[in-house]
Scaffold this motif. Sequence first.
Motif, PDB file in Angstrom:
ATOM      1  N   TYR A   1       4.892  14.136 -11.502  1.00 44.33           N
ATOM      2  CA  TYR A   1       5.508  13.935 -12.604  1.00 44.33           C
ATOM      3  C   TYR A   1       3.719  15.054 -13.789  1.00 44.33           C
ATOM      4  CZ  TYR A   1       7.015  13.098 -17.129  1.00 44.33           C
ATOM      5  OH  TYR A   1       7.699  13.141 -18.633  1.00 44.33           O
ATOM      6  N   ASN A   2       2.771  14.301 -13.506  1.00 41.19           N
ATOM      7  CA  ASN A   2       2.067  15.081 -14.518  1.00 41.19           C
ATOM      8  C   ASN A   2       2.117  16.482 -14.441  1.00 41.19           C
ATOM      9  OD1 ASN A   2       1.694  12.494 -16.003  1.00 41.19           O
ATOM     10  ND2 ASN A   2       0.159  12.183 -14.443  1.00 41.19           N
ATOM     11  N   SER A   3       1.904  16.609 -12.641  1.00 38.25           N
ATOM     12  CA  SER A   3       1.688  18.353 -12.687  1.00 38.25           C
ATOM     13  C   SER A   3       2.885  18.678 -13.540  1.00 38.25           C
ATOM     14  CB  SER A   3       1.420  18.776 -10.844  1.00 38.25           C
ATOM     15  OG  SER A   3       3.313  18.360 -10.293  1.00 38.25           O
TER      16      SER A   3
ATOM     17  N   GLY B   1       4.138   5.694  -5.536  1.00 36.23           N
ATOM     18  CA  GLY B   1       3.583   5.146  -7.384  1.00 36.23           C
ATOM     19  C   GLY B   1       3.059   5.917  -6.944  1.00 36.23           C
ATOM     20  N   LEU B   2       1.412   6.251  -6.981  1.00 37.73           N
ATOM     21  CA  LEU B   2       0.682   7.893  -7.609  1.00 37.73           C
ATOM     22  C   LEU B   2       1.229   9.084  -6.905  1.00 37.73           C
ATOM     23  CD1 LEU B   2      -1.929   6.250  -6.064  1.00 37.73           C
ATOM     24  CD2 LEU B   2      -1.866   6.077  -8.248  1.00 37.73           C
TER      25      LEU B   2
ATOM     26  N   ALA C   1       1.131  -1.096   0.129  1.00 31.30           N
ATOM     27  CA  ALA C   1      -0.152  -0.171  -0.051  1.00 31.30           C
ATOM     28  C   ALA C   1       1.216   1.239   0.239  1.00 31.30           C
ATOM     29  CB  ALA C   1      -0.768  -0.387   0.845  1.00 31.30           C
ATOM     30  N   LEU C   2       2.005   1.089   0.936  1.00 27.34           N
ATOM     31  CA  LEU C   2       3.031   2.122   0.809  1.00 27.34           C
ATOM     32  C   LEU C   2       3.506   2.995  -0.913  1.00 27.34           C
ATOM     33  CD1 LEU C   2       3.782   4.085   2.096  1.00 27.34           C
ATOM     34  CD2 LEU C   2       6.058   2.993   3.281  1.00 27.34           C
TER      35      LEU C   2
END
Length: 199
Positions: A24-26, A17-18, A11-12
């Motif tokens: 990265y996307n921002s 990763g998220l 989960a960590l």
Amino acid sequence: MGKWLGLGLVALLVLLGLGAVGSYNSLVRLEQAVDAQWGQVENVYQRRLDLVPNLVATVKGAASFEQQTLTQVIEARAKASQVSLTASRELLEEPAAFQQFQQAQQNLSGALSRLLVTVERYPELRATENFRELQAQLEGTENRIAVERMRFNEAARAFNTRRNSFPTVLFAGFFGRRFAERPYFQAEPGAKTAPEVRF
């Protein structure tokens, strides 16, 4: 117990990763905004470069006009045009290249200002419709340049703020020059000093 520890670790990793994907996307979104605004800055500078030959041709019509002033404008335009031909990406990623671009544009602005001041001594030239129209277009272009430079600085500020915020600053470092800080346009030297007006 080991099963729960493994699930917690997975989960960590998923959360990290998220977070990395979101960072990265921002950065990509903000980088694209900076690049788009840089395109607008180049667009208005190109408009000014395109107007200069018409202005010079109109002024040359006044036979007694001072040749030295025209030569300075032509040379400043050539240098600004030459610097503008370098890769846009290089200008945004290399502070020295950006400084050289800004200096060339300031030199052209100064030469144009001197030309317009010199024209004040030639009332027959100022009276021509062509000259008045070109002068109005140049003044409008200078205003556009100021607005687009301000908008570029705002886009660069948003990118740099996001890029240097924790933990994005750690993530951005993995990509090397890909997400380098973006430079800002600075005021021209002496702009902080109010001009002295004498009557």
